[in-house]
Design a protein around this motif. Structure first.
Motif, PDB file in Angstrom:
ATOM      1  N   ARG A 131     -47.808   2.407   8.033  1.00  0.00           N
ATOM      2  CA  ARG A 131     -46.610   2.173   8.853  1.00  0.00           C
ATOM      3  C   ARG A 131     -45.651   3.356   8.793  1.00  0.00           C
ATOM      4  O   ARG A 131     -45.020   3.701   9.793  1.00  0.00           O
ATOM      5  CB  ARG A 131     -45.938   0.882   8.418  1.00  0.00           C
ATOM      6  CG  ARG A 131     -46.757  -0.338   8.800  1.00  0.00           C
ATOM      7  CD  ARG A 131     -46.147  -1.644   8.344  1.00  0.00           C
ATOM      8  NE  ARG A 131     -47.018  -2.739   8.696  1.00  0.00           N
ATOM      9  CZ  ARG A 131     -47.465  -3.655   7.840  1.00  0.00           C
ATOM     10  NH1 ARG A 131     -47.073  -3.628   6.571  1.00  0.00           N
ATOM     11  NH2 ARG A 131     -48.269  -4.620   8.250  1.00  0.00           N
ATOM     12  N   ARG A 132     -45.545   3.982   7.648  1.00  0.00           N
ATOM     13  CA  ARG A 132     -44.698   5.176   7.519  1.00  0.00           C
ATOM     14  C   ARG A 132     -45.263   6.298   8.386  1.00  0.00           C
ATOM     15  O   ARG A 132     -44.535   6.988   9.085  1.00  0.00           O
ATOM     16  CB  ARG A 132     -44.620   5.614   6.063  1.00  0.00           C
ATOM     17  CG  ARG A 132     -43.950   6.970   5.834  1.00  0.00           C
ATOM     18  CD  ARG A 132     -42.456   6.961   6.190  1.00  0.00           C
ATOM     19  NE  ARG A 132     -41.757   5.962   5.439  1.00  0.00           N
ATOM     20  CZ  ARG A 132     -41.333   6.096   4.185  1.00  0.00           C
ATOM     21  NH1 ARG A 132     -41.515   7.222   3.543  1.00  0.00           N
ATOM     22  NH2 ARG A 132     -40.711   5.108   3.579  1.00  0.00           N
TER      23      ARG A 132
ATOM     24  N   ALA B  32     -50.102   1.499  17.957  1.00  0.00           N
ATOM     25  CA  ALA B  32     -49.791   2.930  17.962  1.00  0.00           C
ATOM     26  C   ALA B  32     -50.477   3.634  19.124  1.00  0.00           C
ATOM     27  O   ALA B  32     -49.859   4.458  19.816  1.00  0.00           O
ATOM     28  CB  ALA B  32     -50.209   3.570  16.643  1.00  0.00           C
TER      29      ALA B  32
ATOM     30  N   GLU C 261     -51.933  -2.590  13.875  1.00  0.00           N
ATOM     31  CA  GLU C 261     -51.076  -1.399  13.777  1.00  0.00           C
ATOM     32  C   GLU C 261     -51.666  -0.242  14.584  1.00  0.00           C
ATOM     33  O   GLU C 261     -50.947   0.450  15.311  1.00  0.00           O
ATOM     34  CB  GLU C 261     -50.900  -0.974  12.313  1.00  0.00           C
ATOM     35  CG  GLU C 261     -50.140  -1.959  11.459  1.00  0.00           C
ATOM     36  CD  GLU C 261     -48.659  -2.035  11.762  1.00  0.00           C
ATOM     37  OE1 GLU C 261     -48.112  -1.156  12.462  1.00  0.00           O
ATOM     38  OE2 GLU C 261     -48.020  -2.994  11.280  1.00  0.00           O
TER      39      GLU C 261
ATOM     40  N   LEU D   3     -50.890  -0.193   3.611  1.00  0.00           N
ATOM     41  CA  LEU D   3     -50.206  -0.685   4.811  1.00  0.00           C
ATOM     42  C   LEU D   3     -48.819  -0.063   4.961  1.00  0.00           C
ATOM     43  O   LEU D   3     -48.420   0.317   6.067  1.00  0.00           O
ATOM     44  CB  LEU D   3     -50.112  -2.209   4.801  1.00  0.00           C
ATOM     45  CG  LEU D   3     -51.417  -2.944   5.048  1.00  0.00           C
ATOM     46  CD1 LEU D   3     -51.262  -4.433   4.762  1.00  0.00           C
ATOM     47  CD2 LEU D   3     -51.900  -2.711   6.474  1.00  0.00           C
TER      48      LEU D   3
ATOM     49  N   GLU E 131     -54.875  -6.668  10.225  1.00  0.00           N
ATOM     50  CA  GLU E 131     -53.509  -6.129  10.187  1.00  0.00           C
ATOM     51  C   GLU E 131     -53.513  -4.630  10.501  1.00  0.00           C
ATOM     52  O   GLU E 131     -52.668  -4.139  11.246  1.00  0.00           O
ATOM     53  CB  GLU E 131     -52.885  -6.394   8.816  1.00  0.00           C
ATOM     54  CG  GLU E 131     -51.387  -6.351   8.823  1.00  0.00           C
ATOM     55  CD  GLU E 131     -50.770  -6.913   7.551  1.00  0.00           C
ATOM     56  OE1 GLU E 131     -49.553  -6.764   7.415  1.00  0.00           O
ATOM     57  OE2 GLU E 131     -51.489  -7.474   6.698  1.00  0.00           O
TER      58      GLU E 131
ATOM     59  N   LEU F 298     -47.067   6.003  11.034  1.00  0.00           N
ATOM     60  CA  LEU F 298     -46.837   5.668  12.439  1.00  0.00           C
ATOM     61  C   LEU F 298     -45.388   5.943  12.834  1.00  0.00           C
ATOM     62  O   LEU F 298     -45.126   6.476  13.907  1.00  0.00           O
ATOM     63  CB  LEU F 298     -47.211   4.211  12.707  1.00  0.00           C
ATOM     64  CG  LEU F 298     -48.685   3.855  12.445  1.00  0.00           C
ATOM     65  CD1 LEU F 298     -48.927   2.376  12.699  1.00  0.00           C
ATOM     66  CD2 LEU F 298     -49.633   4.719  13.235  1.00  0.00           C
ATOM     67  N   ALA F 299     -44.463   5.616  11.947  1.00  0.00           N
ATOM     68  CA  ALA F 299     -43.043   5.843  12.235  1.00  0.00           C
ATOM     69  C   ALA F 299     -42.669   7.322  12.189  1.00  0.00           C
ATOM     70  O   ALA F 299     -41.929   7.811  13.045  1.00  0.00           O
ATOM     71  CB  ALA F 299     -42.175   5.062  11.242  1.00  0.00           C
TER      72      ALA F 299
END
Length: 166
Positions: free
Chosen positions: A60-61, A116, A112, A56, A108, A63-64
């Motif tokens: 998230r990394r 995105a 995400e 996770l 979850e 996506l960022a």
């Protein structure tokens, strides 16, 4: 007093993005993580909680660091062909694997991935002045071309069919 961490958490997360993006969640074992990331099993669990916890954080990394900058670049796209080119050339492997493999089984991850994709759709809609539905179709087509392994071949013809200005 515990020992000081012997690894750079940021480097481990970045390496995990590559590992999960190359082999998917189910294709990576905890032993693979320990071996490839150079982190002791106990440190992995202490820092990230579990394989899923690291996944996770890595997602998230990704996506960022990869998807958000793509959305910013898409905001400057001048036509559907440019948008398709940006999406098909971007590093979206982890996003695509997450959508196909984990999102159906993990709420979850699904949230995400959905967020995105919505960001990408909105960037395309805003840049090209098209409806959200048409932007979603363009995003889906571009991602489909990536999955088919032919981002360049069909992209131009498809962009002309999807571009309301052509």
């Amino acid at each position: 007093m515990g020992r000081q961490r012997a690894f750079d958490e940021d480097e481990v997360v970045r390496a995990a993005v590559g590992l999960f993006g190359g082999r998917a969640y189910d294709g990576v074992s905890v032993d693979d993580l320990v071996t490839r990331l150079g982190v002791h099993r106990n440190s992995l669990y202490k820092t990230f909680g579990s394989k899923r916890g690291l996944y996770l954080i890595a997602l998230r990394r990704h996506l960022a660091d990869d998807v958000r900058p793509l959305a910013e670049a898409l905001a400057a796209a001048t036509d559907a062909a440019a948008a398709l080119s940006l999406v098909t050339s971007a590093d979206l492997d982890l996003l695509l694997l997450a959508a196909a493999e984990r999102a159906p089984a993990d709420e979850e991850v699904a949230a995400e991935v959905t967020a995105a994709l919505a960001v990408l759709d909105q960037a395309i809609a805003d840049a090209l002045g098209i409806s959200a539905d048409l932007a979603a179709a363009l995003t889906s087509a571009a991602l489909g071309l990536r999955l088919r392994g032919n981002p360049e071949g069909a992209g131009t013809a498809l962009s002309h069919r999807l571009d309301p200005l052509n």
